[in-house]
Design a protein around this motif. Sequence first.
Motif, PDB file in Angstrom:
ATOM      1  N   ARG A  21       0.864  -1.287  -0.051  1.00 46.13           N
ATOM      2  CA  ARG A  21       0.098   0.016   0.048  1.00 46.13           C
ATOM      3  C   ARG A  21       0.949   1.237   0.010  1.00 46.13           C
ATOM      4  O   ARG A  21       0.654   2.164  -0.720  1.00 46.13           O
ATOM      5  N   TYR A  22       1.868   1.257   0.799  1.00 48.87           N
ATOM      6  CA  TYR A  22       2.786   2.507   1.024  1.00 48.87           C
ATOM      7  C   TYR A  22       3.491   2.806  -0.635  1.00 48.87           C
ATOM      8  O   TYR A  22       3.583   3.738  -0.942  1.00 48.87           O
ATOM      9  N   PHE A  23       3.956   1.607  -1.309  1.00 48.26           N
ATOM     10  CA  PHE A  23       4.562   1.959  -2.517  1.00 48.26           C
ATOM     11  C   PHE A  23       3.480   2.403  -3.509  1.00 48.26           C
ATOM     12  O   PHE A  23       4.062   3.344  -4.364  1.00 48.26           O
ATOM     13  N   ARG A  24       2.252   1.876  -3.398  1.00 45.34           N
ATOM     14  CA  ARG A  24       1.467   2.178  -4.496  1.00 45.34           C
ATOM     15  C   ARG A  24       0.552   3.487  -4.344  1.00 45.34           C
ATOM     16  O   ARG A  24       0.041   4.073  -5.293  1.00 45.34           O
ATOM     17  N   GLN A  25       0.441   3.874  -3.126  1.00 44.72           N
ATOM     18  CA  GLN A  25      -0.653   4.847  -2.909  1.00 44.72           C
ATOM     19  C   GLN A  25      -0.095   6.198  -2.962  1.00 44.72           C
ATOM     20  O   GLN A  25       1.115   6.544  -3.303  1.00 44.72           O
ATOM     21  N   LYS A 161      -1.338  11.103   3.453  1.00 47.97           N
ATOM     22  CA  LYS A 161      -1.816   9.621   3.046  1.00 47.97           C
ATOM     23  C   LYS A 161      -2.956   9.311   3.892  1.00 47.97           C
ATOM     24  O   LYS A 161      -3.000   9.431   5.104  1.00 47.97           O
ATOM     25  N   GLU A 162      -3.958   8.547   3.249  1.00 46.46           N
ATOM     26  CA  GLU A 162      -4.875   8.110   4.021  1.00 46.46           C
ATOM     27  C   GLU A 162      -5.197   6.511   4.052  1.00 46.46           C
ATOM     28  O   GLU A 162      -5.560   5.821   3.338  1.00 46.46           O
ATOM     29  N   ASP A 163      -4.365   6.144   4.976  1.00 47.07           N
ATOM     30  CA  ASP A 163      -4.335   4.609   5.302  1.00 47.07           C
ATOM     31  C   ASP A 163      -5.278   4.021   5.821  1.00 47.07           C
ATOM     32  O   ASP A 163      -6.279   4.804   6.407  1.00 47.07           O
ATOM     33  N   ASP A 164      -5.911   2.915   5.066  1.00 44.63           N
ATOM     34  CA  ASP A 164      -7.185   1.983   5.466  1.00 44.63           C
ATOM     35  C   ASP A 164      -6.660   0.913   6.326  1.00 44.63           C
ATOM     36  O   ASP A 164      -7.258  -0.228   6.320  1.00 44.63           O
ATOM     37  N   GLY A 165      -5.596   0.724   6.888  1.00 48.26           N
ATOM     38  CA  GLY A 165      -5.064  -0.310   7.901  1.00 48.26           C
ATOM     39  C   GLY A 165      -3.726   0.264   8.565  1.00 48.26           C
ATOM     40  O   GLY A 165      -3.377   1.634   8.581  1.00 48.26           O
ATOM     41  N   PRO A 166      -2.985  -0.695   9.136  1.00 51.20           N
ATOM     42  CA  PRO A 166      -1.652  -0.271   9.651  1.00 51.20           C
ATOM     43  C   PRO A 166      -0.716   0.585   8.639  1.00 51.20           C
ATOM     44  O   PRO A 166      -0.734   0.073   7.653  1.00 51.20           O
ATOM     45  N   SER A 167      -0.304   1.654   9.151  1.00 46.91           N
ATOM     46  CA  SER A 167       0.761   2.206   8.335  1.00 46.91           C
ATOM     47  C   SER A 167       1.990   1.402   8.224  1.00 46.91           C
ATOM     48  O   SER A 167       2.444   0.565   9.111  1.00 46.91           O
TER      49      SER A 167
END
Length: 346
Positions: A21-25, A161-167
């Motif tokens: 998620r971090y790579f793609r967001q 960033k709007e994380d939808d789980g653990p960062s």
Amino acid sequence: MRWIDGLEAAAADKLPEAVHRYFRQGSSGGISVAEATAAWNAYRFRPHVLTDVSTVDLTTTVLGTPVDLPVLVAPTTMQRQADPDGEVAMAAGVGAANSVVGVSSNAGTTFAAIGAVGTPWWLQIYVVKNRDITLRMLDAAVAAGARAVVLTADTPVVGRKEDDGPSVWEVVPPGQILANLEEGEYGEDELGKADDLTPDVIGWLAERTGLPVLVKGVLRGDDAKRCSDAGAAGVIVSNHGGRQLDGSIPTARAVPEVAAALAGTTTEIYVDGGIRRGEHVLAALALGARAVFVGRPALWALTVEGSPGVTRLLTDLGDELDHALRLIGTRRVADLTPDLLITGGV
């Protein structure tokens, strides 16, 4: 399916979810990251016919360094999550394709270890609030053989960033970034991005390092000219992969204005963001870029196949560019011109 098209899904199967998620967001609502590739797809070509393309030449130079193709690898962080050897593996893969790799100042590998690979590399630097940290980074990079400094100029603050789980910072073990600083030596405030930069910083970086300085994050012609006037050897047209101000224009739309502003100067133009095909590279070069950078695809390739995957990514894009160059009726990348495409799309 093209091998490149399946890379992200294959990488997602291997990466921790938070890292993928971090790579793609992108930042905020993800508008800019979603538009990047579509903006390149919108260009339409006007090829020549009846031209001899029995041989074509993809080679060029980037700040004087010869490369086999005009596709470089962008600086990214957290590479040791993609491959245990991190930046060393990335550099080895890029070197096998005879290209140039950007190295993040947040790298999880020492500059000395990266430099020992022998691949030409450019340091990406954030100027931070404690300038001593920046100076130490610069000195270490110069000692390790960096050939240029890439000033990231679009990050006075980090995009939300709007994380939808653990960062990613909650799941990744310590020691994955900032390998070129002693852990715990500096506080979080000292490492915060400087928000008081002006074009004067370009000369400061050049004087400290003796290296050419590029400015990354340029989306406007007037800013490109300010950078050039201040001594920048190059600019990188970039919206930080859609990770800073959401809604920033696609880089594919920004290149023509930057090229027009820098016409008649020696300042080299590069571009990143959403480049996934040889035809995208062709469009960027025709618009005035000297070379392009790929970021996320290189992370996916490193995750899936290690160093050989990075080499394959670059050579596959090079093969596609070779094919497109023949079809557009031009023998050398240096001969591509803006009249070969419609810049407004369809």
